[in-house]
Design an enzyme around this catalytic site. Sequence first.
Site, PDB file in Angstrom:
ATOM      1  N   ALA A 198      39.696  48.578  43.095  1.00 13.31           N
ATOM      2  CA  ALA A 198      38.392  48.205  43.345  1.00 13.31           C
ATOM      3  C   ALA A 198      38.377  47.844  45.199  1.00 13.31           C
ATOM      4  CB  ALA A 198      38.030  46.693  42.683  1.00 13.31           C
ATOM      5  N   CYS A 247      41.795  44.621  33.647  1.00 15.19           N
ATOM      6  CA  CYS A 247      41.529  43.648  34.773  1.00 15.19           C
ATOM      7  C   CYS A 247      42.026  42.203  34.540  1.00 15.19           C
ATOM      8  CB  CYS A 247      39.936  43.724  35.192  1.00 15.19           C
ATOM      9  SG  CYS A 247      39.489  42.763  36.450  1.00 15.19           S
ATOM     10  N   LYS A 267      42.289  52.386  29.971  1.00 13.94           N
ATOM     11  CA  LYS A 267      43.343  51.968  30.694  1.00 13.94           C
ATOM     12  C   LYS A 267      43.374  50.444  30.356  1.00 13.94           C
ATOM     13  CE  LYS A 267      44.688  51.799  35.563  1.00 13.94           C
ATOM     14  NZ  LYS A 267      44.526  50.159  35.947  1.00 13.94           N
TER      15      LYS A 267
HETATM   16  C1  FMN Z   1      43.361  46.525  45.138  1.00  9.54           C
HETATM   17  C2  FMN Z   1      43.599  46.872  43.555  1.00  9.54           C
HETATM   18  C3  FMN Z   1      42.447  46.973  42.905  1.00  9.54           C
HETATM   19  C4  FMN Z   1      42.691  47.378  41.710  1.00  9.54           C
HETATM   20  N1  FMN Z   1      41.228  47.671  40.923  1.00  9.54           N
HETATM   21  C5  FMN Z   1      41.516  48.123  39.820  1.00  9.54           C
HETATM   22  C6  FMN Z   1      40.223  48.502  39.049  1.00  9.54           C
HETATM   23  O1  FMN Z   1      39.029  48.432  39.536  1.00  9.54           O
HETATM   24  N2  FMN Z   1      40.489  48.749  37.613  1.00  9.54           N
HETATM   25  C7  FMN Z   1      41.603  49.095  37.122  1.00  9.54           C
HETATM   26  O2  FMN Z   1      41.831  49.580  35.942  1.00  9.54           O
HETATM   27  N3  FMN Z   1      42.702  48.565  37.650  1.00  9.54           N
HETATM   28  C8  FMN Z   1      42.538  48.264  39.022  1.00  9.54           C
HETATM   29  N4  FMN Z   1      43.880  47.754  39.772  1.00  9.54           N
HETATM   30  C9  FMN Z   1      45.053  48.261  39.200  1.00  9.54           C
HETATM   31  C10 FMN Z   1      45.452  49.658  39.319  1.00  9.54           C
HETATM   32  O3  FMN Z   1      44.761  50.585  39.003  1.00  9.54           O
HETATM   33  C11 FMN Z   1      46.648  49.943  38.796  1.00  9.54           C
HETATM   34  O4  FMN Z   1      46.847  49.605  37.520  1.00  9.54           O
HETATM   35  C12 FMN Z   1      47.772  48.879  39.425  1.00  9.54           C
HETATM   36  O5  FMN Z   1      47.963  48.475  40.637  1.00  9.54           O
HETATM   37  C13 FMN Z   1      49.373  49.084  38.809  1.00  9.54           C
HETATM   38  O6  FMN Z   1      49.558  50.475  39.407  1.00  9.54           O
HETATM   39  P1  FMN Z   1      50.485  50.594  40.728  1.00  9.54           P
HETATM   40  O7  FMN Z   1      52.033  49.848  40.199  1.00  9.54           O
HETATM   41  O8  FMN Z   1      50.633  52.148  40.798  1.00  9.54           O
HETATM   42  O9  FMN Z   1      49.902  49.944  41.739  1.00  9.54           O
HETATM   43  C14 FMN Z   1      43.678  47.421  41.178  1.00  9.54           C
HETATM   44  C15 FMN Z   1      45.066  47.292  41.742  1.00  9.54           C
HETATM   45  C16 FMN Z   1      44.828  47.169  43.192  1.00  9.54           C
HETATM   46  C17 FMN Z   1      46.033  46.846  43.954  1.00  9.54           C
END
Ligand code: FMN
Length: 383
Positions: A26, A115, A157
């Site tokens: 987001a 979320c 997810k």
């Molecule tokens: C700024 C931000 C916004 C996110 N928004 C969403 C979202 O809208 N939907 C979702 O399923 N996950 C969201 N996430 C989680 C990510 O999709 C991901 O699952 C999480 O960051 C872990 O992965 P990573 O370690 O590669 O960052 C968000 C993460 C961040 C950092």
Amino acid sequence: MSATLPRELRLGPLRVETPVVLAPMAGVTNEAYRRLCREQGAGLYVCEMITSRGIVERDETTLRMVAFDPAGPGEGHQEIRSVQLYGTDPVYVAKAAEILCAEYGVAHIDLNFGCPVPKVTRRGGGGVLPWKRRLLAEILEQAVRATEPYGVPVTMKTRKGIDAEHLTYRDAGRIAQESGCAAIALHARTVDQAYSGQADWAAIADLVQHVDIPVLGNGDIWEAADAVRMVEETGAAGVVVGRGCLGRPWLFRDLAAAFAGEQVATLPSLGEVSAMMRRHAELLCRHLGEERGCTELRKHIAWYLKGFTAGGELRNSLALVSSLAALDELLGRLDPEEPFPVATLGTPRGRQGSPRRVVLPEGWLEDTDGTGCAVAEDMHSGG
Ligand SMILES: Cc1cc2nc3c(=O)[nH]c(=O)nc-3n(C[C@H](O)[C@H](O)[C@H](O)COP(=O)(O)O)c2cc1C
């Protein structure tokens, strides 16, 4: 390197050239950012989360977010239109999914059950919804039924569970499979961990053993080599990359190379990073207009400059930039020769936070079924 690395990702009828997915984020993965990443590598780039109710009730802010960047002549591949939907009511989710397929030519729908934000979990949505197994099944089944005539795959997810005592990912995997989902992505943390601690890749491996549908592993991929290691250690069919690409869209180039069997670690100089920031700004301004586009760029500045020596004053001015001309002037003050700060490689970026108590609806944990459970649909998309 293992000979068993997947070369592509299959989500039902959809074939993705490389098993790499840009995580929905987001406030980040809008059409400009997805385009920027797509220019670097191959893969599936998921849009920011939008609400089912927002689509069904034709909320203007929501519909504006369902936007895709058409590639012009010589601008590479067309985008695979991939949307993440949030919803808690099977009827709204199904209707929104159908609208996305019929009116927006969407080719993939992901459903958000991860979320951790209190305003979402307080109502029983996001990462805490899978506790209600029957409700989860109803949502997934109806979404799959709605998109089937269009040949559009549905994925979910999710996280490991609410907390260590209330894990849901195994049941969620089984339910996703039984409901006809094309894959399940697992962010290997519990909701109460938010983004803290380390992702538990063993849970990804466990889920791979538990289901027959593809499992996409998510959590703590900072470099292409981490993605390869995750797939090798867990048997995941692909990876979902979030924070690792913040301020580093070229990570997708390295990821595509890694899954093609090459080891590439792109280390752009500050001049090349500036050019990337300029391109990002240009794409944001193309979609949002110059003023809003520059405002949107601001949050990315610190990520792009992480580890570089750019002075505090210049950083501050960049973080307040309001026009492309001002951006050019400020970028011109950076030393283009400064080499990439290799000490930042492999280190976390973006939000980390700390563990927190999960806010749940009254009595949420008392039953695990949730048939007919009325969870109010949220309208607000993004943020
Ligand atoms: C700024 C931000 C916004 C996110 N928004 C969403 C979202 O809208 N939907 C979702 O399923 N996950 C969201 N996430 C989680 C990510 O999709 C991901 O699952 C999480 O960051 C872990 O992965 P990573 O370690 O590669 O960052 C968000 C993460 C961040 C950092």
